[in-house]
Design a protein around this motif. Structure first.
Motif, short mmCIF file in Angstrom:
data_model
loop_
_atom_site.label_atom_id
_atom_site.label_comp_id
_atom_site.label_asym_id
_atom_site.label_seq_id
_atom_site.Cartn_x
_atom_site.Cartn_y
_atom_site.Cartn_z
N ALA A 81 -14.74 55.55 3.62
CA ALA A 81 -15.46 56.43 2.54
C ALA A 81 -15.93 57.56 3.10
N HIS A 82 -16.48 57.51 4.53
CA HIS A 82 -17.09 58.47 5.27
C HIS A 82 -15.87 59.05 6.26
N HIS A 83 -15.37 60.16 5.86
CA HIS A 83 -14.26 60.98 6.34
C HIS A 83 -14.34 62.46 6.73
N GLU A 84 -15.57 62.90 6.34
CA GLU A 84 -15.43 64.38 6.48
C GLU A 84 -15.49 65.20 7.84
N GLU A 85 -15.81 64.24 8.74
CA GLU A 85 -15.61 64.82 10.36
C GLU A 85 -14.51 64.37 10.99
N GLY A 86 -13.35 63.83 10.24
CA GLY A 86 -12.21 63.54 11.07
C GLY A 86 -12.19 62.28 11.24
N PRO A 87 -10.90 61.79 11.22
CA PRO A 87 -10.42 60.08 11.50
C PRO A 87 -11.10 59.35 12.49
N ASP A 88 -11.60 59.99 13.50
CA ASP A 88 -12.29 59.23 14.60
C ASP A 88 -13.82 59.17 14.27
N ASP A 89 -14.26 59.98 13.52
CA ASP A 89 -15.79 59.86 13.31
C ASP A 89 -16.34 58.50 12.68
N MET A 90 -15.97 57.99 11.67
CA MET A 90 -16.47 56.79 11.15
C MET A 90 -16.26 55.67 12.15
N PRO A 91 -14.98 55.64 12.56
CA PRO A 91 -14.82 54.22 13.67
C PRO A 91 -15.70 54.59 14.95
N SER A 92 -16.06 55.69 15.38
CA SER A 92 -17.04 56.08 16.41
C SER A 92 -18.57 55.16 15.92
N HIS A 93 -18.91 55.62 14.81
CA HIS A 93 -20.25 54.82 14.40
C HIS A 93 -20.01 53.58 14.42
N ILE A 94 -18.92 52.87 13.88
CA ILE A 94 -18.95 51.78 13.88
C ILE A 94 -19.05 50.79 15.37
N LYS A 95 -18.23 51.36 16.26
CA LYS A 95 -18.27 51.13 17.51
C LYS A 95 -19.43 51.20 18.36
N SER A 96 -20.32 52.28 17.93
CA SER A 96 -21.71 52.57 18.43
C SER A 96 -22.52 51.46 17.80
N MET A 97 -22.40 51.18 16.71
CA MET A 97 -23.25 50.03 16.24
C MET A 97 -23.07 48.73 16.75
N LEU A 98 -21.90 48.42 17.20
CA LEU A 98 -21.09 47.03 17.68
C LEU A 98 -21.68 47.36 19.15
N THR A 99 -21.94 48.22 19.90
CA THR A 99 -22.20 48.11 21.32
C THR A 99 -23.73 48.45 21.32
#
Length: 145
Positions: A81-99
């Motif tokens: 749903a969050h894609h405004e900052e590019g395809p790597d942004d939301m996955p980056s938030h998820i990875k940050s939350m998991l680490t």
């Protein structure tokens, strides 16, 4: 004679895009400059698309495999749903939350109590290079100046 201190510092950590950046040495040098003897070091990254970890510093393939595992957990080619900052942004938030975004490291006899094969790493989850801010906070005993 040692004095009780509480102090902090902002460390700027440049990244080259996705990957691990070892920043153990500048943290150790900062503690040494304080004359830190014993206490607690807290390390905190001020970003939502990067994280921190204590990880093996001997075999670089460990970090390759860890990045691969994170990519599988939060792939860029999925619809978010969050894609405004590019395809790597939301996955980056998820990875940050998991680490981790913060670490607590005991300091003893003037040094971090890291194991032989451990290092401090900033994990950049975005594709582009960034300048990340890491806040260091030490509370404990330090040698009198």
């Amino acid at each position: 004679m040692a004095a009780w201190i509480e102090t902090s510092h902002v460390l700027n950590v440049p990244t080259r895009g996705k990957g691990f950046v070892d920043f153990t040495r500048p943290v150790a040098e900062w503690l040494d400059g304080l004359g830190a003897q014993g206490g607690l070091l807290t390390v905190f990254v001020r970003h939502t698309s990067a994280s921190l970890t204590i990880q093996e510093n001997a075999d670089p393939n460990v970090r390759v495999d860890l990045l691969d595992a994170l990519e599988r957990l939060a792939p860029e080619d999925r619809h978010y749903a969050h894609h405004e900052e590019g395809p790597d942004d939301m996955p980056s938030h998820i990875k940050s939350m998991l680490t981790s975004v913060s670490l607590s490291i005991p300091v003893r006899e003037g040094a971090m109590t890291l194991g032989t094969w451990q290092g401090l790493y900033l994990v950049e989850h975005r594709a582009a290079p960034h300048l990340r801010q890491v806040v260091l906070s030490f509370i404990g005993r330090a040698a009198d100046a």
